[in-house]
Design an enzyme around this catalytic site. Structure first.
Site, PDB file in Angstrom:
ATOM      1  N   CYS A 415       0.813  -1.222   0.000  1.00  0.00           N
ATOM      2  CA  CYS A 415       0.000   0.000   0.000  1.00  0.00           C
ATOM      3  C   CYS A 415       0.842   1.266   0.000  1.00  0.00           C
ATOM      4  O   CYS A 415       0.298   2.356  -0.135  1.00  0.00           O
ATOM      5  CB  CYS A 415      -0.948   0.008   1.197  1.00  0.00           C
ATOM      6  SG  CYS A 415      -2.344  -1.123   1.020  1.00  0.00           S
ATOM      7  N   GLU A 417       2.638   2.876   2.387  1.00  0.00           N
ATOM      8  CA  GLU A 417       2.723   3.830   3.493  1.00  0.00           C
ATOM      9  C   GLU A 417       3.967   3.683   4.357  1.00  0.00           C
ATOM     10  O   GLU A 417       4.257   4.548   5.178  1.00  0.00           O
ATOM     11  CB  GLU A 417       1.477   3.755   4.392  1.00  0.00           C
ATOM     12  CG  GLU A 417       1.409   2.546   5.319  1.00  0.00           C
ATOM     13  CD  GLU A 417       0.610   1.422   4.722  1.00  0.00           C
ATOM     14  OE1 GLU A 417      -0.003   0.663   5.482  1.00  0.00           O
ATOM     15  OE2 GLU A 417       0.596   1.307   3.477  1.00  0.00           O
TER      16      GLU A 417
END
EC number: 1.17.4.2
Length: 748
Positions: A415, A417
């Site tokens: 993702c 992050e």
């Protein structure tokens, strides 16, 4: 590590008191999502956990990771302090003011956690280049553990995916250049005995009858291996196939390999530990034959980034078929590798296996060829962008540049992050500021508890040496906040971007629109960042370990945000009012309870045996003049908001899937260029309102919302308990749910 003689536990009387005092902040989908995602089966009670039981398990599993408890005689003051902390953590999580990652909600405190320390981390990163297995729980027997092997990163990937994690992997040119040429064409034979319940299905996938093969090939020289019925057996089978193609791991040049799959449990058999039922050996057979075919086609050549990604995708496809409901992969290639960027345009390969990863490209601040990438994004939402230079040299952008800030970073989790080194995992906890304040928490206390929870996870026993070494060095944590848009509107009455001013980019000479940020929100976010850093430093001093290299992030959230009913990470609500459709297995006993409470239920038009339930949802502050949704907020404001959080909050990265309207596609290249010194990673997708039947999210107007709500009555939890006499069914899950807004992560 010594085993504790008396672990910290939470007393039933304490839990009963908390249940009287605190009401969980369930969102409209919260309890149903929890019950079918994180509530574990209790065999003695013949039901799944209740929320207080889940939180008790999770907190006890985490608090007892504190290494000071793993001594012969723990300091009573330490025990007392941690006991108090466990109580506060229980209150925080039970009320849904903050939660650990979905992985912790599912695994923490279980026997599976004790056997597999890796299990508490959602996602990982590995570089695709020859690496030694070292002192890991999986090591091939055919060569020394110190021997760099092409199979090692794929074994790491396969293992972590089968444990339910996600894996980002790098196929950038500097890594691919380290792969040796494929040296050997391998004749692979998969055999199965007639006594296997999977015999007929396996023959259809390409296996052959063991007795007949042995009779026909008696006396032939070949490497033989009978695969054990374990996760490790699947990993080692793939390693053997890959290793036989390369000279360093097949020095004799053996050209024949026979793998016996007879002992692998059949489809439908129970899987102990992580849970679920077996797929049988059929997906493994298909994968082994496909990977062998790919490598045979490259004999005498070097693998390309596309080849290396294909192998990873074939592994991911197998894991999905092997009953881990979602396999999360992100492949990171070079920004000037046209074949990599366009590899998903091959529709045949896309539908066969290339769907298994999201693909991104690695850039630096000097990169300026954004136009081709922007065109690809406008067409199909890929590739994503990862700026490795910023990730290595910066924490928060507001802080000074430092070449030694995070020098080992090579990629991210799927993702995006968390910036990660080779073999490193993400380690997440998120706080919902609106809920925390509503329930009486001081935000500094909530974020301190979050930092300490994540820090303890780094003391798990990790299965792979590459992970143990880098975790001990970095102790990386990722304290996130979610429901950020709700918090801005609730506590400050406005969004963080108050406007834009025209300025000239000093490097390009182009006019750009510089965002103007709200100073009060900036001060609040900056203060909370320092709270997390200070909490980590204090705890690190007490534990005698390194402070965490980085501390904060914004995770995309998803399932966990649904529990509390808040906006997902930094994302804007999909719409002010919408129908959220959730898919259930057709035999789920929750369905009669939902029907009794008036929810609309209908058969899934795409999948037999699946039912679709409609939940009317109102976003927090939907009627506020300052409210904006993903369908109305501009692409410029979304990227500016991400840049704000990267500048003042996150020293890791900020996960954001920026949505754009067709008319905004021509802004993509310019915005990526403008924020090249600020944004570490981002992805973009066209905004889709409700373009197909039974869409997961369908925007509606307030009138329709009220009509839908008028038909709903009662408590699903209460009706379910009455209908089922406090019993439940095992192994039921929601269909096609993900743990993040962008859909890249496994659900648990």
């Amino acid at each position: 590590m010594q085993v504790m003689t008396k672990p910290i536990t939470l007393a039933p009387a304490f839990i009963a008191e908390v249940k009287k005092e605190i009401k969980p902040h369930w969102g409209e989908l919260g309890w149903v999502t929890y019950k079918r995602t994180y509530a574990r089966w209790l065999p003695d009670a013949q039901r799944t956990e209740n929320w207080d039981e889940t939180v008790k398990r999770v907190v006890e599993g985490n608090i007892n990771l504190d290494p000071r408890l793993h001594t012969a005689n723990p300091d009573p003051k330490v025990v007392e302090t941690l006991q108090k902390e466990a109580r506060n953590l229980f209150k925080l999580i039970y009320g849904l003011a903050g939660t650990p990652s979905g992985r912790n909600l599912w695994i923490s405190g279980t026997d599976y956690q004790k056997r597999n320390g890796d299990a508490l981390n959602n996602c990982w990163f590995i570089a695709i280049r020859p690496q030694p297995y070292g002192q890991s729980h999986i090591v091939p027997e055919d060569y020394p553990a110190s021997q760099p092997a092409v199979s090692m990163p794929y074994s790491f990937m396969f293992d972590e995916l089968m444990k339910g994690g996600g894996v980002g992997f790098s196929v950038t040119k500097d890594n691919i250049a380290k792969l040796p040429p494929v040296a050997t064409k391998l004749e692979l034979t998969v055999v199965i005995g007639r006594n296997s319940a999977s015999y007929a299905d396996s023959l259809k996938m390409g296996a052959v009858d063991r007795d007949e093969w042995e009779k026909a090939h008696a006396g032939e020289q070949a490497d033989h291996c009978a695969l054990p019925d374990t996760r490790e057996g699947w990993v080692l089978a793939n390693a053997k196939v890959i290793d036989h193609h390369f000279a360093a791991t097949n020095p004799s040049g053996q050209t024949k390999l026979v793998l016996d799959i007879t002992n692998i449990r059949p489809k439908g058999a129970r899987i102990h530990g992580f849970g679920g039922t077996a797929s049988g050996p059929m997906p493994l057979i298909e994968m082994l034959l496909d990977i062998n075919k790919l490598l045979n086609a490259r004999v005498g050549q070097h693998l390309t980034a596309v080849d290396a990604t294909d192998i990873g995708n074939l592994i991911g496809k197998t894991v999905v078929a092997g009953n881990v409901r979602r396999s999360a992969e992100m492949s990171l290639g070079s920004a000037d590798d046209e074949d990599f960027i366009t590899m998903k345009q091959d529709q045949k390969q896309l539908y066969h296996h290339r769907w298994a990863s999201n693909n991104s490209v690695a850039i630096n601040t000097q990169f300026d060829a954004y136009s081709p990438i922007a065109l690809a994004i406008a067409k199909n939402g890929e590739p994503g962008i990862v700026n490795l230079e910023l990730s290595r040299r910066f924490g928060r952008i507001a802080d000074r540049e430092n070449a030694e800030n995070d020098p080992d970073v090579e990629g991210t989790n799927p993702c995006g992050e968390i910036s990660l080194a080779n073999g490193e995992p993400c380690n997440l906890f998120e706080v919902f500021p609106v809920v925390a304040v509503e329930q009486g928490w001081k935000l500094k206390q909530a974020f301190t508890l979050a930092a300490r929870f994540a820090k303890r996870v780094t003391f798990s026993h990790y299965d792979w040496q590459v992970s143990r070494d880098i975790i001990k060095k970095n102790r990386r944590i990722g304290v996130s906040m979610s429901g950020i848009q709700d918090w801005f509107l609730n506590d400050f009455g406005r969004r963080v971007v108050s406007g834009f001013e025209s300025v000239v980019d000093p490097q390009t000479g182009k006019m750009v629109q510089k965002p103007i940020y709200d100073p009060e929100i900036k001060q609040a976010v900056d203060g909370l960042y320092h709270t997390v850093v200070d909490a980590d430093q204090a705890y690190s001093d007490a534990l005698g370990c390194e402070p965490s290299r980085k501390h904060t992030t914004v995770k995309p959230s998803g399932t966990v945000a649904k529990l509390a009913g808040v906006s997902e990470g930094m994302h804007f609500h999909y719409a002010g009012y919408l129908i959220q459709r959730i898919r259930f297995q057709g035999n789920d006993p929750l369905l009669p309870a939902l029907q009794a409470c008036g929810y609309h239920i209908e058969p899934d038009v795409y999948t037999k045996g699946t039912m679709v339930v409609e939940f009317p949802i109102r976003a927090a502050h939907a009627d506020d003049p300052a409210f904006a949704s993903a369908g109305t907020v501009s692409i410029a404001e979304q990227i500016a908001t991400q840049a704000f959080l990267q500048t003042y909050w996150s020293d890791n990265a900020v996960s954001c899937t920026v949505t754009f309207q067709p008319k905004e596609a021509d802004q993509i290249a310019g915005l990526l260029s403008q924020y090249r010194h600020v944004i570490k990673s981002t992805s973009m997708l066209p905004y889709v309102g409700a373009g197909f039947k039974q869409a997961p999210k369908e925007p509606i107007d307030v009138k329709t919302y009220k009509q839908k709500c008028a038909a709903i009555h009662g408590s699903v939890a209460a009706v379910f308990a009455v209908q089922n006499a406090d019993h439940d069914q095992k192994d039921l899950e929601l269909v096609d749910q993900t743990d993040c807004a962008g859909g890249a992560c496994p659900i648990k």
